[in-house]
Design an enzyme around this catalytic site. Structure first.
Site, mmCIF file in Angstrom:
data_model
loop_
_atom_site.group_PDB
_atom_site.id
_atom_site.type_symbol
_atom_site.label_atom_id
_atom_site.label_comp_id
_atom_site.label_asym_id
_atom_site.label_seq_id
_atom_site.Cartn_x
_atom_site.Cartn_y
_atom_site.Cartn_z
ATOM 1 N N GLY A 1 -43.556 17.975 -19.120
ATOM 2 C CA GLY A 1 -42.730 17.623 -20.468
ATOM 3 C C GLY A 1 -41.490 17.192 -20.054
ATOM 4 O O GLY A 1 -40.717 17.309 -19.206
ATOM 5 N N HIS B 1 -63.417 -16.772 -22.221
ATOM 6 C CA HIS B 1 -63.958 -16.431 -21.023
ATOM 7 C C HIS B 1 -63.762 -17.183 -19.571
ATOM 8 O O HIS B 1 -63.210 -18.379 -19.540
ATOM 9 C CB HIS B 1 -65.507 -17.176 -21.470
ATOM 10 C CG HIS B 1 -66.567 -16.555 -20.222
ATOM 11 N ND1 HIS B 1 -67.018 -15.352 -20.308
ATOM 12 C CD2 HIS B 1 -67.143 -17.464 -19.406
ATOM 13 C CE1 HIS B 1 -67.775 -15.535 -19.281
ATOM 14 N NE2 HIS B 1 -67.923 -16.834 -18.797
ATOM 15 N N GLY C 1 -31.272 3.412 -19.270
ATOM 16 C CA GLY C 1 -31.580 4.827 -19.706
ATOM 17 C C GLY C 1 -32.442 5.062 -18.673
ATOM 18 O O GLY C 1 -32.630 4.538 -17.613
ATOM 19 N N GLY D 1 -50.582 17.977 -15.327
ATOM 20 C CA GLY D 1 -51.465 16.831 -15.131
ATOM 21 C C GLY D 1 -51.324 15.974 -16.356
ATOM 22 O O GLY D 1 -52.520 15.659 -17.149
HETATM 23 P P1 FAD Z 1 -33.193 7.396 -22.644
HETATM 24 O O1 FAD Z 1 -33.694 6.362 -22.033
HETATM 25 O O2 FAD Z 1 -33.231 8.858 -22.193
HETATM 26 O O3 FAD Z 1 -31.595 7.110 -22.794
HETATM 27 C C1 FAD Z 1 -30.708 7.873 -23.189
HETATM 28 C C2 FAD Z 1 -29.200 7.664 -22.654
HETATM 29 O O4 FAD Z 1 -28.331 8.208 -23.280
HETATM 30 C C3 FAD Z 1 -29.099 7.873 -21.048
HETATM 31 O O5 FAD Z 1 -28.902 6.651 -20.150
HETATM 32 C C4 FAD Z 1 -28.180 8.836 -21.145
HETATM 33 O O6 FAD Z 1 -27.292 8.867 -19.931
HETATM 34 C C5 FAD Z 1 -27.457 8.614 -22.160
HETATM 35 N N1 FAD Z 1 -26.757 9.603 -22.916
HETATM 36 C C6 FAD Z 1 -27.347 10.971 -22.881
HETATM 37 N N2 FAD Z 1 -26.275 12.035 -23.376
HETATM 38 C C7 FAD Z 1 -25.041 11.280 -23.502
HETATM 39 C C8 FAD Z 1 -23.603 11.318 -23.818
HETATM 40 N N3 FAD Z 1 -23.110 12.513 -24.280
HETATM 41 N N4 FAD Z 1 -22.811 10.200 -23.695
HETATM 42 C C9 FAD Z 1 -23.254 9.157 -23.384
HETATM 43 N N5 FAD Z 1 -24.459 8.739 -22.965
HETATM 44 C C10 FAD Z 1 -25.446 9.892 -23.024
HETATM 45 N N6 FAD Z 1 -42.190 5.410 -21.790
HETATM 46 C C11 FAD Z 1 -43.033 4.263 -22.022
HETATM 47 O O7 FAD Z 1 -43.073 3.614 -23.022
HETATM 48 N N7 FAD Z 1 -43.593 3.483 -21.052
HETATM 49 C C12 FAD Z 1 -43.795 4.065 -19.814
HETATM 50 O O8 FAD Z 1 -44.536 3.409 -18.970
HETATM 51 C C13 FAD Z 1 -43.164 5.300 -19.370
HETATM 52 N N8 FAD Z 1 -43.002 5.742 -18.087
HETATM 53 C C14 FAD Z 1 -41.905 6.557 -18.008
HETATM 54 C C15 FAD Z 1 -42.160 7.296 -16.672
HETATM 55 C C16 FAD Z 1 -41.211 8.375 -16.467
HETATM 56 C C17 FAD Z 1 -41.229 8.724 -14.734
HETATM 57 C C18 FAD Z 1 -40.553 8.725 -17.194
HETATM 58 C C19 FAD Z 1 -39.534 10.008 -16.909
HETATM 59 C C20 FAD Z 1 -40.363 8.567 -18.590
HETATM 60 C C21 FAD Z 1 -41.452 7.297 -18.671
HETATM 61 N N9 FAD Z 1 -41.379 6.884 -20.292
HETATM 62 C C22 FAD Z 1 -42.292 5.727 -20.455
HETATM 63 C C23 FAD Z 1 -40.627 7.319 -21.415
HETATM 64 C C24 FAD Z 1 -39.453 6.518 -21.636
HETATM 65 O O9 FAD Z 1 -38.739 6.594 -20.451
HETATM 66 C C25 FAD Z 1 -38.477 7.199 -22.717
HETATM 67 O O10 FAD Z 1 -39.552 7.215 -23.923
HETATM 68 C C26 FAD Z 1 -37.357 6.546 -23.139
HETATM 69 O O11 FAD Z 1 -36.512 6.111 -22.066
HETATM 70 C C27 FAD Z 1 -36.640 6.753 -24.404
HETATM 71 O O12 FAD Z 1 -35.457 5.822 -24.652
HETATM 72 P P2 FAD Z 1 -34.121 6.426 -25.280
HETATM 73 O O13 FAD Z 1 -33.231 5.430 -25.707
HETATM 74 O O14 FAD Z 1 -34.673 7.436 -26.475
HETATM 75 O O15 FAD Z 1 -33.572 7.557 -24.173
HETATM 76 P P1 NAD Z 2 -46.701 15.190 -20.534
HETATM 77 O O1 NAD Z 2 -46.584 16.172 -21.752
HETATM 78 O O2 NAD Z 2 -47.595 14.062 -20.664
HETATM 79 O O3 NAD Z 2 -47.643 16.150 -19.828
HETATM 80 C C1 NAD Z 2 -47.402 17.645 -19.537
HETATM 81 C C2 NAD Z 2 -48.611 18.291 -18.765
HETATM 82 O O4 NAD Z 2 -48.021 19.476 -18.201
HETATM 83 C C3 NAD Z 2 -49.600 18.921 -19.899
HETATM 84 O O5 NAD Z 2 -50.897 18.081 -19.457
HETATM 85 C C4 NAD Z 2 -49.412 20.064 -20.242
HETATM 86 O O6 NAD Z 2 -50.625 20.675 -20.358
HETATM 87 C C5 NAD Z 2 -48.949 20.544 -18.708
HETATM 88 N N1 NAD Z 2 -48.248 21.734 -18.741
HETATM 89 C C6 NAD Z 2 -47.306 22.226 -19.410
HETATM 90 N N2 NAD Z 2 -46.793 23.204 -18.923
HETATM 91 C C7 NAD Z 2 -47.613 23.421 -17.916
HETATM 92 C C8 NAD Z 2 -47.373 24.670 -17.020
HETATM 93 N N3 NAD Z 2 -46.471 25.681 -17.208
HETATM 94 N N4 NAD Z 2 -47.925 24.621 -15.630
HETATM 95 C C9 NAD Z 2 -49.114 23.603 -15.647
HETATM 96 N N5 NAD Z 2 -49.026 22.705 -16.453
HETATM 97 C C10 NAD Z 2 -48.403 22.583 -17.650
HETATM 98 O O7 NAD Z 2 -45.538 15.415 -20.035
HETATM 99 P P2 NAD Z 2 -44.875 14.436 -18.858
HETATM 100 O O8 NAD Z 2 -45.699 13.984 -17.792
HETATM 101 O O9 NAD Z 2 -43.754 15.082 -18.045
HETATM 102 O O10 NAD Z 2 -44.240 13.214 -19.331
HETATM 103 C C11 NAD Z 2 -43.127 13.220 -20.395
HETATM 104 C C12 NAD Z 2 -43.375 12.343 -21.393
HETATM 105 O O11 NAD Z 2 -42.735 11.231 -20.881
HETATM 106 C C13 NAD Z 2 -44.725 11.991 -21.973
HETATM 107 O O12 NAD Z 2 -45.021 12.739 -23.055
HETATM 108 C C14 NAD Z 2 -44.438 10.470 -22.414
HETATM 109 O O13 NAD Z 2 -43.871 10.515 -23.637
HETATM 110 C C15 NAD Z 2 -43.591 9.704 -21.460
HETATM 111 N N6 NAD Z 2 -44.196 9.075 -20.577
HETATM 112 C C16 NAD Z 2 -44.835 8.036 -20.888
HETATM 113 C C17 NAD Z 2 -45.303 7.293 -19.738
HETATM 114 C C18 NAD Z 2 -46.317 6.250 -20.419
HETATM 115 O O14 NAD Z 2 -46.119 5.726 -21.420
HETATM 116 N N7 NAD Z 2 -46.873 5.700 -19.482
HETATM 117 C C19 NAD Z 2 -45.477 7.804 -18.492
HETATM 118 C C20 NAD Z 2 -44.482 8.870 -18.219
HETATM 119 C C21 NAD Z 2 -44.028 9.437 -19.072
#
Ligand code: FAD
Ligand code: NAD
Length: 465
Positions: A272, A444, A41, A184
């Site tokens: 977001g 420690h 995913g 941010g």
């Molecule tokens: P997803 O991982 O989004 O998987 C959904 C899957 O469903 C995809 O593979 C997609 O192709 C498939 N799908 C969708 N529609 C269909 C369909 N119709 N048929 C078949 N397949 C389909 N979370 C953390 O906990 N720690 C982190 O450090 C972290 N870092 C992140 C960094 C980035 C840049 C991003 C974008 C996200 C990050 N997240 C992090 C968030 C994390 O990736 C998601 O919370 C997590 O992947 C959610 O898992 P999920 O299984 O719900 O969905």
């Molecule tokens: P986010 O919700 O963390 O941050 C979005 C930021 O954009 C907020 O600070 C918000 O105030 C700002 N914002 C919203 N609209 C705006 C606008 N029009 N102009 C300027 N600023 C605006 O969302 P993200 O960084 O896109 O990440 C999405 C989600 O992915 C997170 O909420 C989190 O659940 C997941 N994620 C988790 C990790 C982790 O666990 N380390 C890392 C990356 C992503």
């Protein structure tokens, strides 16, 4: 193509879906999983893993750059460090590839059938999948929707050209000279800081009054300080208005209403993520929604009998470990086990420089919930291990009930604090009191000792401060 029948069909092979399928397979449930992307995913392919690989590379590069610029207190010197981002990306892709194969292997080991393609409901028990070799119809007794989330696009700044989402940012093979990050939050600051450490000139445009609005100012202060050290310009209370006519700058309305033009080679929009609730035939099954997410109960059941939903498509926090925990639980429910969502806390980590970690309630949240609290904060400046790692910025903070000392929340900020999340999570799940943490021998010298000291401090008798 011949129809398939199965007991359980999982749509989406992200952390939610693949964990559900593996556990179901282990429990002997005849399971099919569908995805048109490589297993893992968002998290594995374009999220958690690739971003943490890049962040690690940025951290290593930053260390050598710093050693080359000024005399390192460690006595290390070197000259002319260079970065080949294409090589970094190839290394990151290698890790992703190994993990893709790992997940496929685990699914096969659990005897889960993998169908490659996009799934679409015909009705509550039937799904059709457009595969490379034709339409595959699958009939299932139970379905788990795990379709995840996708980046939010700003109408004034659609993706394309210089405007990129995290997915493209994680595949750049050249460090952009000037990077503007809109939003941010988690992704904006994790990746924005990584690119600043790679050498980009970074500007962050944030709509709220502070970056990382999810966390309190005490926790974000060391990150804000580091942003300034890295030369990152942060515009808070600012709104992105669109691209300049030439497409080489972002037009921004600043907090005081003025218009600012920020030159940019790339504009990373991270405002977001939105649940993927369209494109798979939701209209055929008419599920109840909770705002933009699919409504679920404490067993992840949707409003339609036999259909469950897990992961990002079901709500906040959109985190991989929440999706996995839901997936494991639902597989056991389908197998007839008595389970329901009874977790006390979901750790949240922001992999910024330094890292921020929060489990349970912050002091403000605890007070808002009407609790009288005791708070213990222990700074890494007083921790020997942190000193030996040049990681003195930050602290561990424990929030507990004033009456019976039950721990309500634990937070930390500092280099490498993400690894403390296991101890913090366990303390909350086990219903630890301050005395339990204070009475546990912490090895420690480790940064973990700051956890014990924070509990001791809340009790009024910290030893090393
Ligand atoms: P997803 O991982 O989004 O998987 C959904 C899957 O469903 C995809 O593979 C997609 O192709 C498939 N799908 C969708 N529609 C269909 C369909 N119709 N048929 C078949 N397949 C389909 N979370 C953390 O906990 N720690 C982190 O450090 C972290 N870092 C992140 C960094 C980035 C840049 C991003 C974008 C996200 C990050 N997240 C992090 C968030 C994390 O990736 C998601 O919370 C997590 O992947 C959610 O898992 P999920 O299984 O719900 O969905
Ligand atoms: P986010 O919700 O963390 O941050 C979005 C930021 O954009 C907020 O600070 C918000 O105030 C700002 N914002 C919203 N609209 C705006 C606008 N029009 N102009 C300027 N600023 C605006 O969302 P993200 O960084 O896109 O990440 C999405 C989600 O992915 C997170 O909420 C989190 O659940 C997941 N994620 C988790 C990790 C982790 O666990 N380390 C890392 C990356 C992503």
């Amino acid at each position: 193509m011949k129809e398939i029948s199965c007991k359980l069909l999982v749509i989406g092979a992200g952390p939610g879906g693949y964990v559900a399928a593996i556990r179901a397979g282990q429990l002997g449930i005849d399971t099919v999983i569908v995805d048109d992307q490589k297993p893992g995913g968002t998290c594995l392919n374009v999220g958690c893993i690739p971003s943490k690989a890049l962040i690690h590379a940025a951290e290593e590069f930053d260390k050598v750059v710093r050693a080359s610029r000024a005399k390192s207190p460690l006595g290390i010197s070197l000259s002319d460090p260079a970065l080949d981002l294409a090589q970094t990306i190839a290394w990151k892709d290698g890790i992703v590839g190994r993990l893709n194969s790992g997940v496929s292997g685990l699914l096969k080991k659990a005897k889960v059938k993998i169908v490659e393609g996009r799934a679409r409901f015909r009705d509550g028990k039937t799904v059709e999948v457009a595969t490379e070799i034709g339409l595959q119809v699958i009939r299932a007794e139970t379905v788990i929707i795990a379709t995840g989330s996708a980046p939010v696009e700003l109408p004034a700044l659609p993706f394309g050209g210089p405007v990129i989402s995290s997915t493209e940012a994680l595949a750049l093979t050249k460090v952009p000279e000037r990077l503007v990050v809109v939003g941010g939050g988690y992704i904006g600051l994790e990746l924005g800081m990584a690119f600043a450490r790679f050498g980009s000139t970074v500007t962050v445009v944030e709509a709220e009054q502070k970056v990382l609005p999810l966390y309190d100012s005490e926790l974000t202060r060391p990150v804000v300080k580091r942003l300034s050290e890295l030369g990152v310009e942060v515009l808070t209370g600012a709104t992105a208005r669109g691209l300049s006519a030439k497409g080489d700058a972002l037009l921004v309305e600043t907090a005081d209403g003025a218009e600012k033009k920020i030159a940019a080679d790339k504009i990373l929009v991270t405002v977001g993520r939105k649940p993927v609730t369209e494109g798979w035939g939701r209209e055929e099954i008419e599920l109840d929604m909770a705002g933009r997410f699919i409504r679920i109960d404490e067993q992840c059941r949707t409003s339609m009998r036999g259909i469950y939903a897990i992961g990002d498509v079901t709500g906040e926090p959109m985190l991989a470990h929440r999706a996995m925990a839901q997936g494991e639980m639902v597989a056991e429910i389908v197998a007839g086990h008595k389970r329901s969502w009874d977790k006390r806390a979901i750790p949240a980590i922001c992999f910024t420089d330094p890292e921020i970690l929060s489990v349970g309630l912050s002091p403000d949240e605890a007070k808002k919930a009407g609790r009288e609290v005791k708070i213990g904060l222990f700074p890494f400046q007083a921790n020997g291990r942190a000193m030996t790692k040049l990681a003195e910025d930050g602290f561990v903070r424990v929030v507990a009930r004033a009456d019976n000392h039950l721990v309500l929340g634990i937070q930390a900020v500092g280099e490498g604090v993400s690894e403390l999340s296991a101890a913090f999570g366990l303390a909350l799940e086990m219903g630890a009191r301050l005395e339990d943490i204070a009475g546990t021998i912490h090895a420690h010298p480790t940064q973990g000792e700051a956890f014990q000291e924070a509990a001791l401090r809340a009790l009024g008798h910290a030893l090393h401060i």
